[in-house]
Design a protein around this motif. Structure first.
Motif, PDB file in Angstrom:
ATOM      1  N   SER A 254       0.808  -1.328  -0.116  1.00 43.87           N
ATOM      2  CA  SER A 254       0.096  -0.043  -0.202  1.00 43.87           C
ATOM      3  C   SER A 254       0.944   1.342   0.096  1.00 43.87           C
ATOM      4  O   SER A 254       0.483   2.132  -0.681  1.00 43.87           O
ATOM      5  N   CYS A 257       2.278   2.174  -3.424  1.00 43.26           N
ATOM      6  CA  CYS A 257       1.079   2.800  -4.375  1.00 43.26           C
ATOM      7  C   CYS A 257       1.150   4.389  -4.245  1.00 43.26           C
ATOM      8  O   CYS A 257       0.997   4.834  -4.966  1.00 43.26           O
ATOM      9  N   ALA A 274      -4.838   5.154  -1.170  1.00 36.01           N
ATOM     10  CA  ALA A 274      -3.900   4.227  -0.611  1.00 36.01           C
ATOM     11  C   ALA A 274      -3.154   4.718   0.357  1.00 36.01           C
ATOM     12  O   ALA A 274      -2.727   3.766   1.283  1.00 36.01           O
ATOM     13  N   MET A 277      -4.901   2.997   3.264  1.00 33.57           N
ATOM     14  CA  MET A 277      -4.477   1.547   3.354  1.00 33.57           C
ATOM     15  C   MET A 277      -3.539   1.269   4.335  1.00 33.57           C
ATOM     16  O   MET A 277      -3.591   0.356   5.339  1.00 33.57           O
ATOM     17  N   TYR A 278      -2.535   2.120   4.233  1.00 35.21           N
ATOM     18  CA  TYR A 278      -1.203   1.744   5.137  1.00 35.21           C
ATOM     19  C   TYR A 278      -1.292   2.713   6.411  1.00 35.21           C
ATOM     20  O   TYR A 278      -0.408   2.381   7.578  1.00 35.21           O
ATOM     21  N   THR A 282      -3.910  -0.988   7.813  1.00 37.60           N
ATOM     22  CA  THR A 282      -2.745  -2.033   8.035  1.00 37.60           C
ATOM     23  C   THR A 282      -2.590  -1.926   9.511  1.00 37.60           C
ATOM     24  O   THR A 282      -2.470  -3.102  10.209  1.00 37.60           O
TER      25      THR A 282
END
Length: 305
Positions: A254, A257, A274, A277-278, A282
């Motif tokens: 992620s 990206c 994106a 996501m991290y 995550t």
């Protein structure tokens, strides 16, 4: 750009996600739930490891520190975003923005460092099991964690001080939900050459070192696992590092990206999605990945709860 368009900035505007009130209410509930789950689950992992003497090993010591980093990591960005949605304000002061940048960089680099150290720990455990206790001594484990905090704190401080030396244009809108380094550099009216040089040298070298540690460790791990004659032995050896490998793939997949996608395909909306996501997903999934695949963690959590 002429100096007449420069500004002594006192605040930025985080554009975040949707401006529609109905969507903001949904986003507030979603991110608040994710934040509470993330903090609670990571704290449970830490308490389970502290309370169970059987988990006082290097692997779980690093896992406890990773859970702490995850809880702090998500607390750097999400509370301010939730406050802005609740108050219908997009403002973040200059000091708050730089503070957020500092702690964001600190915890993201700390997370990368811990993932690399955990890969080395699995390498020693699988490839050199007879020397594991001697190599991964308690003193070395504590030294690695303390060193990571100090190095990453100094690294983040350097980037923050360099960012503070820049002048910013009249447009103070950040197309993001937190103060990340790339959106801030794009708003600079002065030449960010020194900032970019430090990012590509120090940050690049540190990131390359961590990634090489991950790649080399897992290359030896897979090579050792393939040499195990029985299928059951291979499965048992792989299960000891499968959770860590899942977290590594999720985090780096992620984040790549966001920071390594081609400029032609990069957009503010894609980068923001994106980043969620991290920075949010995550850290929320990490405790579940480790607890669902680890019988020792599940047993300790049952006792704790």
């Amino acid at each position: 750009m002429g100096k007449e368009n420069w500004s002594s900035v006192s605040a930025f505007f985080l554009l975040g996600f949707s401006k529609q009130k109905e969507q903001q209410e949904v986003l507030f509930g979603l991110f608040l739930s994710m934040y509470l789950v993330t903090v609670a689950s990571n704290l449970l992992i830490i308490l389970a490891i502290i309370s169970d003497a059987h988990l006082h090993t290097p692997m779980y010591f690093f896992l406890a520190n990773l859970s702490l980093a995850d809880a702090c990591f998500v607390s750097t960005t999400v509370p301010k975003m939730l406050a802005n949605i609740w108050t219908q304000s997009q403002v973040i002061s200059y000091a708050e923005c730089l503070s957020q940048l500092y702690f964001f960089m600190l915890f993201v680099m700390l997370e990368v460092f811990l993932l690399a150290v955990m890969a080395f720990d699995r390498f020693v455990a699988i490839c050199h099991p007879l020397h594991y206790i001697m190599v991964m001594s308690p003193g070395l484990c504590v030294l690695l964690v303390i060193a990571s905090w100090i190095m990453n704190a100094l690294h983040s401080l350097l980037h923050t001080l360099l960012m503070n030396s820049l002048s910013f244009c009249a447009d103070h809108e950040i197309p993001h939900f937190f103060c990340d380094i790339n959106p801030l550099l794009s708003l600079s009216c002065t030449d960010p050459f020194i900032n970019e040089l430090v990012i590509f040298t120090l940050g690049g070298l540190a990131g390359l070192g961590y990634i090489l540690c991950l790649i080399i460790s897992y290359a030896y791990i897979f090579s050792t696992i393939l040499k195990i004659p029985s299928a059951q032995g291979k499965q048992k050896a792989f299960s000891t590092c499968s959770s860590h490998l899942s977290v590594v793939c999720l985090f780096f997949g992620s984040s790549c990206c966001v920071y390594f996608s081609p400029p032609s395909t990069r957009s503010a909306q894609k980068a923001t999605a994106a980043s969620v996501m991290y920075t949010v997903v995550t850290p929320m999934l990490n405790p579940f990945i480790y607890s669902l695949r680890n019988q020792d963690i599940k047993s300790s959590l049952r006792k704790l709860i």
